[in-house]
Design an enzyme around this catalytic site. Structure first.
Site, PDB file in Angstrom:
ATOM      1  N   GLU A  46       0.829  -1.203   0.000  1.00 32.80           N
ATOM      2  CA  GLU A  46       0.000   0.000   0.000  1.00 32.80           C
ATOM      3  C   GLU A  46       0.866   1.256   0.000  1.00 32.80           C
ATOM      4  O   GLU A  46       0.629   2.204  -0.753  1.00 32.80           O
ATOM      5  CB  GLU A  46      -0.926   0.019   1.223  1.00 32.80           C
ATOM      6  CG  GLU A  46      -1.832  -1.195   1.335  1.00 32.80           C
ATOM      7  CD  GLU A  46      -1.235  -2.296   2.206  1.00 32.80           C
ATOM      8  OE1 GLU A  46      -0.047  -2.631   2.004  1.00 32.80           O
ATOM      9  OE2 GLU A  46      -1.942  -2.806   3.093  1.00 32.80           O
ATOM     10  N   ARG A 202      16.114 -23.593 -10.148  1.00 27.31           N
ATOM     11  CA  ARG A 202      16.815 -23.065 -11.323  1.00 27.31           C
ATOM     12  C   ARG A 202      15.764 -22.546 -12.306  1.00 27.31           C
ATOM     13  O   ARG A 202      15.145 -23.304 -13.042  1.00 27.31           O
ATOM     14  CB  ARG A 202      17.674 -24.157 -11.957  1.00 27.31           C
ATOM     15  CG  ARG A 202      18.699 -24.710 -10.993  1.00 27.31           C
ATOM     16  CD  ARG A 202      19.476 -25.897 -11.539  1.00 27.31           C
ATOM     17  NE  ARG A 202      18.653 -27.041 -11.890  1.00 27.31           N
ATOM     18  CZ  ARG A 202      18.162 -27.905 -10.998  1.00 27.31           C
ATOM     19  NH1 ARG A 202      18.416 -27.741  -9.719  1.00 27.31           N
ATOM     20  NH2 ARG A 202      17.420 -28.918 -11.390  1.00 27.31           N
ATOM     21  N   GLU A 292      10.142 -33.281  -1.050  1.00 29.33           N
ATOM     22  CA  GLU A 292      10.081 -34.080  -2.265  1.00 29.33           C
ATOM     23  C   GLU A 292      10.249 -35.535  -1.851  1.00 29.33           C
ATOM     24  O   GLU A 292      11.360 -36.067  -1.804  1.00 29.33           O
ATOM     25  CB  GLU A 292      11.140 -33.612  -3.263  1.00 29.33           C
ATOM     26  CG  GLU A 292      10.949 -32.141  -3.636  1.00 29.33           C
ATOM     27  CD  GLU A 292      11.767 -31.710  -4.831  1.00 29.33           C
ATOM     28  OE1 GLU A 292      12.492 -32.554  -5.407  1.00 29.33           O
ATOM     29  OE2 GLU A 292      11.671 -30.533  -5.207  1.00 29.33           O
ATOM     30  N   SER A 296       7.740 -44.331   0.151  1.00 35.80           N
ATOM     31  CA  SER A 296       7.720 -44.811   1.541  1.00 35.80           C
ATOM     32  C   SER A 296       7.547 -43.662   2.517  1.00 35.80           C
ATOM     33  O   SER A 296       6.699 -43.698   3.414  1.00 35.80           O
ATOM     34  CB  SER A 296       9.001 -45.587   1.855  1.00 35.80           C
ATOM     35  OG  SER A 296       9.098 -46.739   1.055  1.00 35.80           O
TER      36      SER A 296
END
Length: 362
Positions: A46, A202, A292, A296
């Site tokens: 703002e 990247r 990531e 399992s």
């Protein structure tokens, strides 16, 4: 408001622990000034828009802002005060402040001073900008998000372990974008050993490396002659191994020599203590972790309700191989009512792949 959202995204992943916010000032139906919050400690959106206007606003001027203006003084002044000083008489707000102690307070303050306020415009899109901030401010713990990439039949990799690539280029570029959003990325020891990931973002020529966590109870990722790249690259000092208290002293010395940090946690039911990890993240002001996960680890954490948010990339492929890696354990379900679901769901088509993301329901 859509333009204000675009402006907020210019600071993608750069404002932690603050939210991303965009603002636009409109006169006679046209945008005449814009602003966004660039980094923590910098002017709020703002204020940036008001300063960009650089003059007294027109009588019909309207300020559009993606998040309710703050009404308390932190490292910068209260945005409600800046708005009142500016002379703007109409404010349109996207999302309300998620902090229960502040929600609606800025709106009420402005209305109490005779400002016309309209809120809730594209509120879901505006709230979606700040998944990490919103979760932290309400729950006071980091947002743990898991990313999986699977085939239509739910497989992560071929039976041989080969997984490059499940999804296409556009989806992988989207993963890089979300890596840039989060202040930390995490993987399991098996993923580090098998895939040797960089765990950096990247985007074009920009390389961004957040904190990198490896969940490795026995420090097996430090064994052997050839070590994973993240222990020796230019960002090795941003790599942290989360291990079991009392893990091998020789391997600890190897980590120290490499400049790799260790977070030692306790053991709970045969697993690294998730509570210890979460508490350490909070203490270190790591407000979001992008995990990531392999099948399992993903299965364990989702079943134990340790994951807050899920990114599921689905490729239009079928492995049709019962020996290939997929999620799941022997739950012996008897009804579809036992499915785990998502809320605040978002879908996005990325080339031939689809991203489905949302909060995991408890």
């Amino acid at each position: 408001m859509r333009r204000a959202i675009e402006l907020a995204r210019r600071a993608w992943g750069q404002t932690h622990p603050n939210p991303m916010v965009g603002a636009a000032i409109v006169e006679d139906g046209s945008i005449v000034a814009e602003g966004w919050h660039e980094r923590a400690g910098q002017p709020h959106a703002e204020v940036a828009a008001i300063e960009a206007l650089g003059r007294k606003p027109a009588e019909d001027a309207t300020l559009y802002v993606t998040l309710e203006p703050c009404s308390t003084v932190g490292r910068t002044g209260a945005c409600t005060e800046a708005i009142l000083r500016s002379g703007i008489r109409r404010v349109v707000v996207g999302a309300v402040d998620p902090n229960p102690e502040h929600a609606g307070r800025g709106l009420s303050l402005l209305r109490g001073q005779g400002i016309e306020v309209l809120d809730g415009v594209l509120s879901e899109d505006c709230a979606d900008l700040n998944l990490i901030f919103n979760h932290w401010i309400v729950n006071r713990r980091p947002l743990i998000a898991a990313k999986i990439a699977i085939t239509l039949d739910g497989k992560f990799a071929a039976a041989s372990g080969h997984s490059r690539w499940v999804t296409g280029k556009v989806a992988r570029e989207n993963v890089m974008r979300w890596r840039r959003y989060f202040p930390a990325i995490a993987v399991g020891a098996n993923t580090v050993r098998q895939d040797d990931p960089s765990l950096s973002s990247r985007l074009g020529e920009e390389v961004y490396c957040p904190r990198r966590f490896v969940f490795d109870r026995s420090l097996k990722s430090l064994q052997g002659e050839h070590l994973p790249t993240i222990f020796s690259d230019a960002f090795a000092d941003r790599t942290i191994i989360v291990c079991l208290q009392g893990a091998g002293s020789e391997l600890k010395q190897r980590a120290k020599a490499l400049g790799v940090s260790l977070w030692e946690v306790s053991e709970v039911a045969g697993h690294l203590s998730w509570s210890d990890f979460i508490s350490r993240c909070a203490a270190e002001e790591v407000h979001g972790v992008y995990l990531e996960a392999g099948p399992s680890l993903a299965t364990t954490l989702i079943e134990q309700q340790k994951i807050d948010y899920l990114f599921a990339y689905t490729a239009p492929k079928l492995l049709l191989d019962t020996c290939s890696r997929g999620m799941g354990s022997k739950r012996e379900t008897t009804s579809m009512d036992q499915c785990l679901g998502l809320s605040s769901i978002r879908h996005e088509v990325l080339g031939s792949d689809i991203l489905t993301r949302g909060f995991l329901k408890s």
